[in-house]
Design a protein around this motif. Structure first.
Motif, short mmCIF file in Angstrom:
data_model
loop_
_atom_site.label_atom_id
_atom_site.label_comp_id
_atom_site.label_asym_id
_atom_site.label_seq_id
_atom_site.Cartn_x
_atom_site.Cartn_y
_atom_site.Cartn_z
N GLY A 1 0.84 -1.16 -0.05
CA GLY A 1 0.01 -0.03 0.07
C GLY A 1 0.93 1.23 0.18
O GLY A 1 2.23 1.26 -0.27
N ARG A 2 0.27 2.39 0.05
CA ARG A 2 0.94 3.74 0.15
C ARG A 2 1.42 3.97 1.65
O ARG A 2 0.81 3.47 2.69
CB ARG A 2 -0.08 4.73 -0.24
N GLY A 3 2.12 4.91 1.54
CA GLY A 3 2.77 5.49 3.00
C GLY A 3 3.66 4.68 3.79
O GLY A 3 4.35 3.57 3.23
N LEU A 4 4.11 4.98 4.89
CA LEU A 4 5.04 4.27 5.72
C LEU A 4 4.69 3.06 6.08
O LEU A 4 5.45 2.01 6.12
CB LEU A 4 5.13 4.98 7.08
N LEU A 5 3.30 2.65 6.40
CA LEU A 5 2.99 1.17 6.64
C LEU A 5 2.57 0.36 5.22
O LEU A 5 2.29 -0.65 5.58
CB LEU A 5 1.95 1.25 7.73
N GLY A 6 2.87 0.87 4.03
CA GLY A 6 2.60 0.20 2.96
C GLY A 6 2.90 -0.89 2.78
O GLY A 6 2.26 -1.98 2.35
N GLY B 1 -1.38 5.01 12.23
CA GLY B 1 0.22 4.99 12.14
C GLY B 1 0.75 3.74 12.60
O GLY B 1 1.78 3.80 12.64
N TRP B 2 -0.06 2.91 13.07
CA TRP B 2 0.65 1.64 13.68
C TRP B 2 0.16 0.28 13.07
O TRP B 2 -1.12 0.46 12.88
CB TRP B 2 0.72 1.50 15.31
N VAL B 3 0.94 -0.60 12.88
CA VAL B 3 0.20 -1.84 12.57
C VAL B 3 0.76 -2.85 14.02
O VAL B 3 2.03 -2.92 14.31
CB VAL B 3 0.62 -2.72 11.50
N ARG B 4 0.00 -3.69 14.33
CA ARG B 4 0.16 -4.68 15.70
C ARG B 4 0.30 -6.18 14.99
O ARG B 4 -0.43 -6.60 14.42
CB ARG B 4 -0.87 -4.64 16.78
N PHE C 1 4.59 -2.12 14.63
CA PHE C 1 5.35 -1.36 13.43
C PHE C 1 4.92 -0.03 13.24
O PHE C 1 3.83 0.18 13.21
CB PHE C 1 4.89 -2.41 12.18
N GLY C 2 5.61 0.98 13.08
CA GLY C 2 5.36 2.48 12.82
C GLY C 2 6.53 3.20 12.63
O GLY C 2 7.77 2.69 12.38
N ALA C 3 6.45 4.52 12.57
CA ALA C 3 7.49 5.34 12.39
C ALA C 3 8.73 5.22 13.81
O ALA C 3 8.25 5.28 14.77
CB ALA C 3 7.01 6.70 12.19
N GLY C 4 9.75 5.16 13.26
CA GLY C 4 10.86 4.98 14.26
C GLY C 4 11.25 6.59 14.55
O GLY C 4 10.68 7.54 14.09
N GLU C 5 12.28 6.75 15.28
CA GLU C 5 12.79 8.07 15.81
C GLU C 5 13.12 8.97 14.40
O GLU C 5 13.00 9.97 14.35
CB GLU C 5 13.91 8.12 16.63
#
Length: 147
Positions: free
Chosen positions: A6-11, A43-46, A64-68
């Motif tokens: 998919g799109r974006g960070l979690l894509g 903004g997260w996946v578990r 799973f999501g954005a790191g620092e």
């Protein structure tokens, strides 16, 4: 199943969303492992993974999501009290569409890889590897199908 990110960070995780099951052997006995990937807030996946064996069960919850640094990262907690974190990595040596994550563990660098089944059916392969001087050493390979 179409392995389409998919799109974006979690894509990259989109093909993994859902409930999955592996049935095989571990140390000569039966093993059933289930993995559930689901959205968690914004903004997260578990991931909830359960390893059921005759003598014990082992569970993992990972987010799973954005790191620092803003890149896709994971934060894992296991029932034996351990935890790890890592980030998206290159897995193209395994499969062109692989989703790979790396983490620095007490034993060294580890890589967790998910990639589509060759038959294109619903499911994926999952491997765990450790980094050696000669390259990656695979010590776990599971094939998950829809639960």
């Amino acid at each position: 199943m179409t392995w389409k990110p998919g799109r974006g960070l979690l894509g990259p995780l989109k093909p993994l969303l859902g409930d999955w099951r592996y049935k095989g052997e571990h140390n000569g006995g039966p093993l059933v492992c289930t993995r559930r990937f689901e959205p968690f807030g914004k903004g997260w996946v578990r991931l909830d993974a359960i390893w059921d064996m005759p003598t014990f069960s082992y569970t993992e919850t990972a987010f799973f999501g954005a790191g620092e640094d803003g890149a896709l990262a994971f934060f894992s907690f296991t029932s034996d009290g351990k935890r790890s974190q890592g980030r998206l990595a290159d897995g193209s040596d395994v499969h062109a569409q692989a989703v790979a994550l790396e983490a620095q563990m007490p034993q060294g660098l580890a890589r967790f890889i998910y990639w589509p089944l060759e038959d294109g059916g619903p499911g994926f392969r999952f491997a765990v590897e450790s980094r050696t001087k000669k390259g990656w050493n695979r010590f776990l390979l599971h094939e998950y199908r829809a639960a």
